[in-house]
Design an enzyme around this catalytic site. Sequence first.
Site, PDB file in Angstrom:
ATOM      1  N   LEU A   1       0.834  -1.200   0.000  1.00  0.00           N
ATOM      2  CA  LEU A   1       0.000   0.000   0.000  1.00  0.00           C
ATOM      3  C   LEU A   1       0.872   1.255   0.000  1.00  0.00           C
ATOM      4  CD1 LEU A   1      -2.585  -1.129   2.734  1.00  0.00           C
ATOM      5  CD2 LEU A   1      -2.755  -1.399   0.252  1.00  0.00           C
ATOM      6  N   PRO A   2       1.637   1.471  -1.069  1.00  0.00           N
ATOM      7  CA  PRO A   2       2.454   2.687  -1.121  1.00  0.00           C
ATOM      8  C   PRO A   2       1.539   3.909  -1.156  1.00  0.00           C
ATOM      9  CG  PRO A   2       2.471   1.589  -3.253  1.00  0.00           C
ATOM     10  CD  PRO A   2       1.742   0.685  -2.303  1.00  0.00           C
ATOM     11  N   HIS A   3       2.007   4.993  -0.541  1.00  0.00           N
ATOM     12  CA  HIS A   3       1.190   6.203  -0.519  1.00  0.00           C
ATOM     13  C   HIS A   3       2.077   7.419  -0.338  1.00  0.00           C
ATOM     14  CE1 HIS A   3       1.416   4.498   3.539  1.00  0.00           C
ATOM     15  NE2 HIS A   3       1.423   5.737   3.985  1.00  0.00           N
ATOM     16  N   ALA A   4       1.499   8.562  -0.684  1.00  0.00           N
ATOM     17  CA  ALA A   4       2.253   9.816  -0.584  1.00  0.00           C
ATOM     18  C   ALA A   4       1.287  10.971  -0.483  1.00  0.00           C
ATOM     19  CB  ALA A   4       3.147   9.989  -1.806  1.00  0.00           C
TER      20      ALA A   4
END
Length: 154
Positions: free
Chosen positions: A64-67
């Site tokens: 769950l990559p996020h930014a």
Amino acid sequence: MELSKLLMPEAVRVLGHLTSKKRLFQDLGEVAAAAYGLNAAVAVDGMQERESLGPTGVGHGIALPHARLEDLSKIIGVFLRLEKPLDYDSVDRQPVDLIFALFAPKDSGVDHLKALALVSRTMRDPAICAKLRANTDPAKLHAILTEARAPQAA
């Protein structure tokens, strides 16, 4: 908050073999650029910056990559299903094949956390993951994700 508001059909893809997490982030950025008009390089930088704080591979083949990004007006998502799992430095040391990336405005505050929690609950559902892994049609993957009723937090 609903996944159908975060994830456009154009932001769902199936990819074959990726060689690295860096390449994965580049592909996520390119999909976000194509679907939402996001600057791909800014998206990649944001994911890499967040990843430097700790891995976003949550286990069971899921990442769950996020930014949080400047110049973004709403929270958006990108979903990738990999045909060949990728080594991702996940908490359980297993490769990932289901990736749901979130991009949120820099000042989104609690909404970013709510969106992340919604995606996390959805992706923790073994039945949903089994359906996602059994399909290669992006339209079906989008339908599975947006029609899913994630279990509510207790």
